[in-house]
Design a protein around this motif. Sequence first.
Motif, PDB file in Angstrom:
ATOM      1  N   LEU A 150       0.882  -1.022   0.045  1.00 14.19           N
ATOM      2  CA  LEU A 150       0.081  -0.093   0.041  1.00 14.19           C
ATOM      3  C   LEU A 150       0.802   1.125  -0.118  1.00 14.19           C
ATOM      4  O   LEU A 150       1.919   1.409   0.727  1.00 14.19           O
ATOM      5  CB  LEU A 150      -1.063  -0.021   1.172  1.00 14.19           C
ATOM      6  N   LEU A 151       0.190   2.286  -0.484  1.00 13.74           N
ATOM      7  CA  LEU A 151       1.063   3.620  -0.662  1.00 13.74           C
ATOM      8  C   LEU A 151      -0.028   4.660  -0.041  1.00 13.74           C
ATOM      9  O   LEU A 151      -1.002   4.785  -0.705  1.00 13.74           O
ATOM     10  CB  LEU A 151       1.493   3.638  -2.159  1.00 13.74           C
ATOM     11  N   ARG A 152       0.539   5.588   0.705  1.00 17.93           N
ATOM     12  CA  ARG A 152      -0.424   6.583   1.209  1.00 17.93           C
ATOM     13  C   ARG A 152       0.315   7.870   0.667  1.00 17.93           C
ATOM     14  O   ARG A 152       1.407   8.369   0.894  1.00 17.93           O
ATOM     15  CB  ARG A 152      -0.310   6.701   2.772  1.00 17.93           C
ATOM     16  N   ILE A 153      -0.550   8.779  -0.023  1.00 23.27           N
ATOM     17  CA  ILE A 153      -0.280  10.076  -0.604  1.00 23.27           C
ATOM     18  C   ILE A 153      -0.881  11.124   0.021  1.00 23.27           C
ATOM     19  O   ILE A 153      -2.083  10.906   0.391  1.00 23.27           O
ATOM     20  CB  ILE A 153      -0.674  10.210  -2.200  1.00 23.27           C
ATOM     21  N   ARG A 154      -0.111  12.131   0.448  1.00 21.01           N
ATOM     22  CA  ARG A 154      -0.721  13.178   1.352  1.00 21.01           C
ATOM     23  C   ARG A 154      -0.926  14.325   0.683  1.00 21.01           C
ATOM     24  O   ARG A 154      -1.700  15.194   0.984  1.00 21.01           O
ATOM     25  CB  ARG A 154       0.488  13.574   2.560  1.00 21.01           C
ATOM     26  N   LYS A 155      -0.175  14.486  -0.604  1.00 24.33           N
ATOM     27  CA  LYS A 155      -0.460  15.838  -1.233  1.00 24.33           C
ATOM     28  C   LYS A 155      -0.270  15.292  -2.666  1.00 24.33           C
ATOM     29  O   LYS A 155       0.532  14.656  -3.197  1.00 24.33           O
ATOM     30  CB  LYS A 155       0.793  16.877  -0.862  1.00 24.33           C
ATOM     31  N   ALA A 156      -1.464  16.100  -3.651  1.00 24.17           N
ATOM     32  CA  ALA A 156      -1.407  15.674  -4.907  1.00 24.17           C
ATOM     33  C   ALA A 156      -0.215  15.879  -5.605  1.00 24.17           C
ATOM     34  O   ALA A 156       0.514  16.973  -5.288  1.00 24.17           O
ATOM     35  CB  ALA A 156      -2.698  16.475  -5.556  1.00 24.17           C
ATOM     36  N   GLY A 157       0.048  15.322  -6.792  1.00 23.78           N
ATOM     37  CA  GLY A 157       1.222  15.559  -7.398  1.00 23.78           C
ATOM     38  C   GLY A 157       1.546  14.399  -8.569  1.00 23.78           C
ATOM     39  O   GLY A 157       0.849  13.493  -8.524  1.00 23.78           O
ATOM     40  N   THR A 158       2.673  14.521  -9.098  1.00 27.00           N
ATOM     41  CA  THR A 158       3.298  13.605  -9.884  1.00 27.00           C
ATOM     42  C   THR A 158       4.210  12.847  -9.206  1.00 27.00           C
ATOM     43  O   THR A 158       5.164  13.345  -8.470  1.00 27.00           O
ATOM     44  CB  THR A 158       3.624  13.895 -11.290  1.00 27.00           C
ATOM     45  N   PHE A 159       3.976  11.154  -9.065  1.00 29.35           N
ATOM     46  CA  PHE A 159       5.063  10.394  -8.301  1.00 29.35           C
ATOM     47  C   PHE A 159       5.272   9.413  -9.099  1.00 29.35           C
ATOM     48  O   PHE A 159       4.619   8.658 -10.065  1.00 29.35           O
ATOM     49  CB  PHE A 159       4.231   9.850  -7.071  1.00 29.35           C
ATOM     50  N   GLY A 160       6.536   8.639  -9.098  1.00 34.32           N
ATOM     51  CA  GLY A 160       7.182   7.680  -9.854  1.00 34.32           C
ATOM     52  C   GLY A 160       7.201   6.489  -8.712  1.00 34.32           C
ATOM     53  O   GLY A 160       7.545   6.804  -7.278  1.00 34.32           O
ATOM     54  N   ILE A 161       7.119   5.429  -9.416  1.00 29.59           N
ATOM     55  CA  ILE A 161       7.423   4.012  -8.519  1.00 29.59           C
ATOM     56  C   ILE A 161       8.910   3.623  -9.000  1.00 29.59           C
ATOM     57  O   ILE A 161       8.727   3.140 -10.286  1.00 29.59           O
ATOM     58  CB  ILE A 161       6.473   3.159  -8.493  1.00 29.59           C
ATOM     59  N   ALA A 162       9.884   3.648  -8.408  1.00 32.65           N
ATOM     60  CA  ALA A 162      11.168   2.948  -8.902  1.00 32.65           C
ATOM     61  C   ALA A 162      11.303   1.626  -8.537  1.00 32.65           C
ATOM     62  O   ALA A 162      10.889   1.416  -7.316  1.00 32.65           O
ATOM     63  CB  ALA A 162      12.332   3.795  -8.393  1.00 32.65           C
ATOM     64  N   LEU A 163      11.963   0.930  -9.452  1.00 32.23           N
ATOM     65  CA  LEU A 163      11.906  -0.669  -9.265  1.00 32.23           C
ATOM     66  C   LEU A 163      13.175  -1.057  -9.454  1.00 32.23           C
ATOM     67  O   LEU A 163      13.829  -0.769 -10.734  1.00 32.23           O
ATOM     68  CB  LEU A 163      10.840  -1.182 -10.043  1.00 32.23           C
TER      69      LEU A 163
ATOM     70  N   LYS B 212      13.679   0.519 -13.540  1.00 33.37           N
ATOM     71  CA  LYS B 212      12.559   1.297 -14.148  1.00 33.37           C
ATOM     72  C   LYS B 212      11.906   2.295 -12.934  1.00 33.37           C
ATOM     73  O   LYS B 212      12.039   1.858 -11.769  1.00 33.37           O
ATOM     74  CB  LYS B 212      11.708   0.398 -14.943  1.00 33.37           C
ATOM     75  N   ILE B 213      11.481   3.358 -13.798  1.00 32.48           N
ATOM     76  CA  ILE B 213      10.395   4.214 -12.924  1.00 32.48           C
ATOM     77  C   ILE B 213       9.271   4.566 -13.831  1.00 32.48           C
ATOM     78  O   ILE B 213       9.457   4.969 -15.057  1.00 32.48           O
ATOM     79  CB  ILE B 213      11.478   5.536 -12.807  1.00 32.48           C
ATOM     80  N   VAL B 214       8.254   4.278 -13.158  1.00 32.20           N
ATOM     81  CA  VAL B 214       6.799   4.619 -13.739  1.00 32.20           C
ATOM     82  C   VAL B 214       6.152   5.784 -12.971  1.00 32.20           C
ATOM     83  O   VAL B 214       6.254   5.518 -11.909  1.00 32.20           O
ATOM     84  CB  VAL B 214       6.105   3.393 -13.878  1.00 32.20           C
ATOM     85  N   ARG B 215       5.725   6.916 -13.663  1.00 39.00           N
ATOM     86  CA  ARG B 215       5.229   7.807 -13.078  1.00 39.00           C
ATOM     87  C   ARG B 215       3.851   7.809 -13.310  1.00 39.00           C
ATOM     88  O   ARG B 215       2.976   7.551 -14.414  1.00 39.00           O
ATOM     89  CB  ARG B 215       5.719   9.179 -13.680  1.00 39.00           C
ATOM     90  N   TYR B 216       3.092   8.284 -12.188  1.00 40.15           N
ATOM     91  CA  TYR B 216       1.653   8.556 -12.157  1.00 40.15           C
ATOM     92  C   TYR B 216       0.964   9.975 -11.632  1.00 40.15           C
ATOM     93  O   TYR B 216       2.036  10.423 -10.838  1.00 40.15           O
ATOM     94  CB  TYR B 216       0.826   7.339 -11.186  1.00 40.15           C
ATOM     95  N   LYS B 217      -0.129  10.496 -11.872  1.00 41.71           N
ATOM     96  CA  LYS B 217      -0.572  11.575 -11.241  1.00 41.71           C
ATOM     97  C   LYS B 217      -1.296  11.359 -10.059  1.00 41.71           C
ATOM     98  O   LYS B 217      -2.302  10.338 -10.363  1.00 41.71           O
ATOM     99  CB  LYS B 217      -1.147  12.541 -12.271  1.00 41.71           C
ATOM    100  N   LEU B 218      -1.287  11.403  -8.958  1.00 43.82           N
ATOM    101  CA  LEU B 218      -1.943  10.714  -7.627  1.00 43.82           C
ATOM    102  C   LEU B 218      -2.345  11.976  -6.853  1.00 43.82           C
ATOM    103  O   LEU B 218      -1.950  12.931  -6.604  1.00 43.82           O
ATOM    104  CB  LEU B 218      -0.890   9.980  -6.944  1.00 43.82           C
ATOM    105  N   ARG B 219      -3.826  11.662  -6.457  1.00 43.97           N
ATOM    106  CA  ARG B 219      -4.498  12.715  -5.164  1.00 43.97           C
ATOM    107  C   ARG B 219      -4.061  11.925  -3.890  1.00 43.97           C
ATOM    108  O   ARG B 219      -3.886  10.989  -4.049  1.00 43.97           O
ATOM    109  CB  ARG B 219      -5.934  12.758  -5.674  1.00 43.97           C
ATOM    110  N   PRO B 220      -4.437  12.907  -2.950  1.00 43.07           N
ATOM    111  CA  PRO B 220      -4.209  12.281  -1.656  1.00 43.07           C
ATOM    112  C   PRO B 220      -5.335  10.824  -1.489  1.00 43.07           C
ATOM    113  O   PRO B 220      -6.075  11.068  -1.964  1.00 43.07           O
ATOM    114  CB  PRO B 220      -4.760  13.610  -0.789  1.00 43.07           C
ATOM    115  N   GLY B 221      -4.533  10.122  -0.811  1.00 42.67           N
ATOM    116  CA  GLY B 221      -5.341   8.804  -0.782  1.00 42.67           C
ATOM    117  C   GLY B 221      -4.375   7.719  -0.422  1.00 42.67           C
ATOM    118  O   GLY B 221      -3.354   7.718  -0.483  1.00 42.67           O
ATOM    119  N   THR B 222      -5.158   6.498  -0.222  1.00 39.46           N
ATOM    120  CA  THR B 222      -4.361   5.267  -0.336  1.00 39.46           C
ATOM    121  C   THR B 222      -4.380   4.542  -1.419  1.00 39.46           C
ATOM    122  O   THR B 222      -5.713   4.560  -2.223  1.00 39.46           O
ATOM    123  CB  THR B 222      -4.895   4.345   0.933  1.00 39.46           C
ATOM    124  N   TYR B 223      -3.285   3.854  -1.926  1.00 37.59           N
ATOM    125  CA  TYR B 223      -3.234   3.130  -3.265  1.00 37.59           C
ATOM    126  C   TYR B 223      -2.783   1.903  -3.041  1.00 37.59           C
ATOM    127  O   TYR B 223      -1.963   1.628  -2.367  1.00 37.59           O
ATOM    128  CB  TYR B 223      -2.490   4.204  -4.320  1.00 37.59           C
TER     129      TYR B 223
END
Length: 129
Positions: A54-67, A99-110
């Motif tokens: 799980l991932l918790r986002i506190r502030k909206a923005g563009t985030f990447g997941i690095a692997l 690799k790094i994949v980017r997403y636009k995320l809003r506050p919440g749990t993913y």
Amino acid sequence: MLLTALALSLATQSCRSYDTALPRSLRGWTRSGRVLDTGHAVTLPRTGDSIRTLLRIRKAGTFGIALSEPGWIDVSPERGKPLDSVAHGHGPQCSTIRKIVRYKLRPGTYRVTVNKLKATRARLMLVSY
């Protein structure tokens, strides 16, 4: 012909060390944490052929997941379908980031799911852009 040979030699240069010249947003890659977040990476075991966390986002923005390993990264709202990525690419040269994949995320749990893993564990990090 000489220019082609020079270009090929530069493209195939081996790295003397890894993860030493990471950009600021990725410097946490060498630090270990317990949860997927910015500032540090987390190493998680594979279950079946995937990793789920799980991932918790506190502030909206563009985030990447690095692997650290080859795999397919999906990010979904807790209850919902996987989101479309906005960009993807490789990690920096001479890094252990595959690799790094980017997403636009809003506050919440993913939910973050990494599928098609062959390694028994993988390193992940949340990157803020």
